[in-house]
Design a protein around this motif. Structure first.
Motif, short mmCIF file in Angstrom:
data_model
loop_
_atom_site.label_atom_id
_atom_site.label_comp_id
_atom_site.label_asym_id
_atom_site.label_seq_id
_atom_site.Cartn_x
_atom_site.Cartn_y
_atom_site.Cartn_z
N SER A 8 21.76 27.80 32.62
CA SER A 8 22.76 27.21 31.72
C SER A 8 23.60 26.16 32.44
O SER A 8 23.98 25.14 31.85
N ALA A 9 23.87 26.39 33.72
CA ALA A 9 24.64 25.39 34.48
C ALA A 9 23.84 24.10 34.63
O ALA A 9 24.37 23.00 34.44
N ALA A 10 22.55 24.23 34.94
CA ALA A 10 21.70 23.03 35.07
C ALA A 10 21.67 22.28 33.74
O ALA A 10 21.78 21.04 33.70
N CYS A 11 21.53 23.02 32.66
CA CYS A 11 21.47 22.40 31.33
C CYS A 11 22.78 21.68 31.01
O CYS A 11 22.78 20.54 30.54
N ALA A 12 23.89 22.35 31.28
CA ALA A 12 25.19 21.73 30.99
C ALA A 12 25.40 20.48 31.84
O ALA A 12 25.95 19.48 31.35
N GLN A 13 24.94 20.51 33.09
CA GLN A 13 25.13 19.33 33.94
C GLN A 13 24.26 18.16 33.47
O GLN A 13 24.72 17.01 33.47
N VAL A 14 23.03 18.45 33.07
CA VAL A 14 22.20 17.37 32.50
C VAL A 14 22.89 16.80 31.27
O VAL A 14 22.99 15.58 31.10
N MET A 15 23.38 17.69 30.42
CA MET A 15 24.05 17.20 29.21
C MET A 15 25.22 16.30 29.56
O MET A 15 25.40 15.22 28.98
N ALA A 16 26.03 16.75 30.51
CA ALA A 16 27.21 15.96 30.90
C ALA A 16 26.79 14.61 31.46
O ALA A 16 27.37 13.58 31.12
N SER A 17 25.79 14.60 32.33
CA SER A 17 25.41 13.38 33.04
C SER A 17 24.64 12.41 32.15
O SER A 17 24.81 11.20 32.25
N VAL A 18 23.76 12.94 31.30
CA VAL A 18 22.85 12.07 30.54
C VAL A 18 23.43 11.71 29.17
O VAL A 18 23.27 10.58 28.70
#
Ligand code: ADE
Length: 237
Positions: free
Chosen positions: A60-70
């Motif tokens: 979930s952290a990886a997913c949230a970071q991709v969402m934030a960055s992309v």
């Protein structure tokens, strides 16, 4: 124009936790990042990006970071099911996190209190905050749709809780009304990126000896209750 607005990010661990949202929207694009699928869609006229992260804090952290960055979402919502740990919390109930804790983060041998985490940009946090205005909108919408919702702490850890003693421990130690595996890690990444977040869960089981039967029995129905609520309130967020 509404389509130029930053999207609302929605993250669920399992397909069943996002499928009703995907079915209700007009899909405009599907993209792969970090082996996860991010679906851009318009939901009741509101631009959103929805992703399935799979269970656990790292996913979930990886997913949230991709969402934030992309995708630069203006808010991120973590949605799905949870085990009930609060005394009044029943299968099917909605629980909206006031804040989340990572109950399995433990530096106590080094002198920190349990669940205290040094978060880049925020210092030491034990409670991962959810946005107060979002919490209130979700609570009011849940009250309208289902008559009531619980608002309180949610405990996140890399464990499917199926032990009433452990559920009671989470309630007594953290005041947790529910336990799951993604909320606090999503909120952690949101804090690092200064993105307001909310965690919306519907109870699928009692985090007890019945959970192995109750979870597969009630997960879909409860997951859909949470998604119906999101669909009801999306234009107000
Ligand atoms: N998600 C739904 N039920 C759960 C439980 N009992 N433990 C952890 N995560 C859950």
């Amino acid at each position: 124009m509404i389509h130029n607005k930053k999207p609302i990010g929605v993250i669920g661990a399992m397909q069943v936790e996002i499928e009703a949202i995907l079915a209700a929207g007009e899909i405009t694009a599907r993209e792969e990042h970090a082996s996860m699928t991010f679906t851009r869609l318009t939901l009741r006229g509101v631009p959103c990006v929805v992703a399935q992260c799979h269970a656990g804090k790292v996913n979930s952290a990886a997913c949230a970071q991709v969402m934030a960055s992309v995708y630069a979402p203006r808010i991120i919502l973590n949605i799905g099911v949870a085990g009930g740990t609060g005394p009044q919390v029943q299968i099917g109930d909605l629980v909206i996190a006031s804040h989340c804790v990572q109950y399995d983060y433990d530096l106590t041998p080094m002198g920190d209190a349990l669940s205290v985490i040094e978060v880049p940009g925020s210092g030491k946090l034990s409670r991962f905050p959810c946005d107060g205005a979002l919490v209130e909108k979700l609570r009011a919408a849940a009250q309208g749709l289902y008559g009531a919702a619980h608002v309180g702490p949610i405990a996140t850890g890399d464990k499917f809780v199926a032990d009433p003693a452990f559920g009671a421990y989470l309630y007594e130690t953290f005041g947790a009304l529910a336990c799951e595996m993604e909320g606090a890690s999503t909120a952690h990444v949101c804090a690092m990126n200064r993105i307001p977040c909310a965690v919306l869960r519907a109870i699928s089981d009692g985090a007890n000896h019945d959970s192995q039967v109750d979870f597969p029995t009630f997960a879909a129905e409860s997951a859909h209750r949470a998604q119906q609520l999101l669909l009801k309130v999306i234009q107000e967020l």
